[in-house]
Design an enzyme around this catalytic site. Structure first.
Site, mmCIF file in Angstrom:
data_model
loop_
_atom_site.group_PDB
_atom_site.id
_atom_site.type_symbol
_atom_site.label_atom_id
_atom_site.label_comp_id
_atom_site.label_asym_id
_atom_site.label_seq_id
_atom_site.Cartn_x
_atom_site.Cartn_y
_atom_site.Cartn_z
ATOM 1 N N ASP A 1 2.038 -5.531 3.356
ATOM 2 C CA ASP A 1 3.073 -4.509 3.743
ATOM 3 C C ASP A 1 1.917 -3.492 3.007
ATOM 4 O O ASP A 1 0.857 -3.684 2.423
ATOM 5 C CB ASP A 1 4.145 -4.625 2.857
ATOM 6 C CG ASP A 1 4.163 -4.739 1.584
ATOM 7 O OD1 ASP A 1 2.928 -4.783 0.956
ATOM 8 O OD2 ASP A 1 5.286 -5.203 1.016
ATOM 9 N N GLY B 1 3.083 -1.154 0.688
ATOM 10 C CA GLY B 1 3.498 -0.972 -0.750
ATOM 11 C C GLY B 1 4.653 -0.123 -0.701
ATOM 12 O O GLY B 1 5.344 0.280 -1.769
ATOM 13 N N ASP C 1 4.698 3.848 5.087
ATOM 14 C CA ASP C 1 5.928 4.677 5.342
ATOM 15 C C ASP C 1 6.924 4.959 4.204
ATOM 16 O O ASP C 1 6.645 4.302 3.250
ATOM 17 C CB ASP C 1 6.778 3.944 6.327
ATOM 18 C CG ASP C 1 7.223 2.744 6.121
ATOM 19 O OD1 ASP C 1 6.740 2.218 4.934
ATOM 20 O OD2 ASP C 1 8.125 2.360 6.665
ATOM 21 N N GLN D 1 11.114 3.665 11.878
ATOM 22 C CA GLN D 1 12.277 4.059 11.162
ATOM 23 C C GLN D 1 13.356 4.666 11.730
ATOM 24 O O GLN D 1 13.428 4.750 13.090
ATOM 25 C CB GLN D 1 11.797 5.167 9.608
ATOM 26 C CG GLN D 1 10.931 4.180 8.955
ATOM 27 C CD GLN D 1 11.696 3.192 7.933
ATOM 28 O OE1 GLN D 1 13.025 3.111 7.972
ATOM 29 N NE2 GLN D 1 10.822 2.433 7.504
ATOM 30 N N GLY E 1 13.314 -0.428 7.415
ATOM 31 C CA GLY E 1 14.423 0.317 7.031
ATOM 32 C C GLY E 1 15.922 -0.315 7.362
ATOM 33 O O GLY E 1 16.887 0.010 7.419
ATOM 34 N N ASP F 1 9.461 -11.713 8.082
ATOM 35 C CA ASP F 1 9.204 -12.029 6.694
ATOM 36 C C ASP F 1 10.500 -11.995 5.876
ATOM 37 O O ASP F 1 11.352 -11.064 6.266
ATOM 38 C CB ASP F 1 8.311 -11.316 6.144
ATOM 39 C CG ASP F 1 8.787 -9.962 5.737
ATOM 40 O OD1 ASP F 1 9.042 -9.985 4.216
ATOM 41 O OD2 ASP F 1 9.265 -8.836 6.132
#
Lengths: 378, 378
Positions: free
Chosen positions: A93, A95, A147, A192, A219, A269
């Site tokens: 990912d 972070g 993001d 998002q 999100g 995940d």
């Protein structure tokens, strides 16, 4: 040379599809569930058992690894695959999510986010460019744009403004990725828009205009509830290009996975199988069990007679004893059995899609889970 | 039918000897080190890895298992081997040592010891007969008489009076064992006598008069220091019958093992390899390492290039990262590597004895450990 991974859809059943993603470190069969290896380890599991459980790919967390042991250190030691003894594909990912949930004293502006490390208190900067640099140092096969994971709940205006920032960061992430990434590695955009269907559509289309190797839906699973989540998944997946993999981030229960696959999702995940394993809970083909429950104290039944996992062959009475005694072996066996259950679930889902019977397969699993003792579902 | 196990000495080198003990569940090569599986699990290890590490036999604790999950429960579930997925031989202690070190509100008299369970506070009685009953319910291949582990320090009078009680209990244990045990199972007596050579001799000769399948030396490694321990080992081993295995209880460091083998000891148990593994310490062929030490943060060397253990192939930098992060995998890998190191040490000792070069082998290991960085030995 253009870095890119390839995705082939092999069969479709309604909106569900099965296929394969080819990465520099091997092929990922989809639908795919990625066990989470936060700190360069899938908790309480040997890496060879993660592979033996059937996982083609795992997820590692950029945030954790950049803070400890450090991305430059891992690069010097030969990259993340070598560091953690995992030769198959890795997705990292960006972070962003962990910065918002774990770090203290954040300051977010156009440039990126500055935060205080939760480990040593040092000040750290994460920009779209640095997020890609870290992921390239780790050597991730699939990388994610930085993001802002819009908090829930958010007003329409907050969600729109957050989404706009994420789009500008997505563009910068792509530029950074093309300057650094190795051939075959891929970059995913992240949709998002909170629970606003029109914003999800806006985000998806803008990302498609930039162009990515795959598209994640972020999100969600942050408190909006299953119905709202599935609505956003359905709306978004319907827009995303069919020739690219679709990844629903941070989801979820076996039921969530099947309902999302039915809506066109290819990748997942979640910490659920490993975290549940450390909390005495087992996912099995007869439902969810809580091994702390006294009913298992004398139960000679294997944990999951239907599973091929070596850990699932241990008797429930023994597992009950281990978890009651706080023995590490209890967490080790339940984590292994849960990770393999999730992989077996994906394998059966792929077969069902290929055979055109995904809906009845999903309904069968749903019924098994509904029939499990409700006292065990805690 | 007389229950008894058989012991064959294959080679002798000075007082050191190598041989094999045949039990109902298989052969134990001696000198043998028994990993400790206190609560029906060698902590943080899969049982198949304990076997893969080279262990022929493990030790389980009567005290812990009778309290949780209960000996009758384990018997109903098919016995301890089946319960904990360990098909090879098991030795059980008698519970006496743990009663004295762990239980509260003890009352000791001729009949046995009554104590309060440290788990649920219930009142429990342990007599020589009950200790054997429990060990037979567990199905232990090698069982131990109930004794009073004489506390250290003890006056000569205290040690003598304690030893006399243990001898009366040893006789009752033997009677109970012959009434219950299965063919091939064996019973060991335990020599006490604190640090008084004449009392050790008295204890050993009295036990030999009763007659056991093997003889343990108990009440050592309890604070008397290495020199006193070795003196008692030497005095006692010289008296014990050469045709029976000799077992030094609760010992010890690699050096302690080699020095005791040189004095005629055949069997050992100790929590050291597993407990050290959970505390970031590794036993290797180049000495003892403390993986928390910052010097390993960038060290790409495998933990122990000389070991055949899969866990010892992991790089020190990765292990350092795992233990600094508190990851379970750190304990899992170090426990596995340490248990295998102890087994490799015993295997090399057996070879050296067979080849008549045990003294130079032991000196070589001693030098390796002395050369290891002293900062790591904490």
């Amino acid at each position: 040379m253009t870095p890119s991974l390839t995705f082939n859809v092999l069969a479709q059943d309604g909106s569900a599809r099965t296929g394969s993603i080819t990465t520099p470190c091997g092929v990922v069969r989809t639908p795919a569930f990625m066990p989470v290896g936060t700190g360069a380890t899938v908790k309480a599991m040997f890496p060879e058992d993660v592979a033996a459980a059937g996982a083609d790919i795992l997820l590692a967390n950029t945030y954790h690894l950049m803070l400890r042991p450090g991305a430059e250190r891992i690069a010097k030691l030969g990259g993340l695959h070598r560091f953690m003894h995992w030769e198959k594909p890795i997705l990292t990912d960006s972070g962003g999510y962990q910065v918002m949930s774990l770090a203290k004293l954040r300051r977010l502006d156009e440039r990126g986010v500055t935060f205080q490390s939760h480990i040593d208190g040092s000040s750290v900067m994460l920009s779209p460019e640095r997020a890609i640099e870290v992921q390239c140092l780790l050597g991730a096969d699939i990388q994610m744009v930085l993001d802002e994971c819009t908090p829930y709940p958010a007003t329409r205006e907050e969600a729109k403004s957050s989404l706009d920032l994420s789009l500008r960061w997505a563009e910068r992430s792509k530029t950074a990725f093309f300057a650094r990434a190795k051939p075959g590695q891929g970059l995913f955009g992240i949709v998002q828009g909170s629970v606003y269907a029109d914003l999800r559509e806006l985000s998806a289309r803008a990302l498609m205009d930039i162009g990515f190797d795959g598209y994640a839906i972020g999100g969600l699973a942050v408190g909006e509830g299953q119905a709202a989540m599935l609505e956003m998944v359905e709306v978004t997946a319907a827009i995303l290009p069919p020739e690219c993999p679709r990844y629903l981030m941070g989801v979820g229960t076996p039921e969530d996975l099947l309902l999302s696959i039915a809506r066109g999702i290819d990748m997942f995940d979640c910490v659920m199988p490993t975290r549940s394993g450390r909390h005495c809970q087992a996912f099995t083909w007869t439902g969810k069990l809580n091994l702390r429950n006294a009913r298992y104290a004398d139960d000679p039944t294997p944990l999951d007679p239907e599973s091929a996992c070596p850990a699932a062959q241990y008797e429930r009475a023994y597992l009950h004893h281990l978890v009651k005694s706080g023995e590490a072996l209890g967490s080790m066996l339940l984590s292994y059995a849960n990770v393999q259950f999730y992989q077996e679930l994906m394998a059966r889902a792929r077969d069902a899609i290929a055979q055109g019977c995904f809906a009845s397969f999903a309904e069968d699993v749903r019924r098994r889970y509904a029939a499990a003792n409700p006292n065990d579902d805690d």
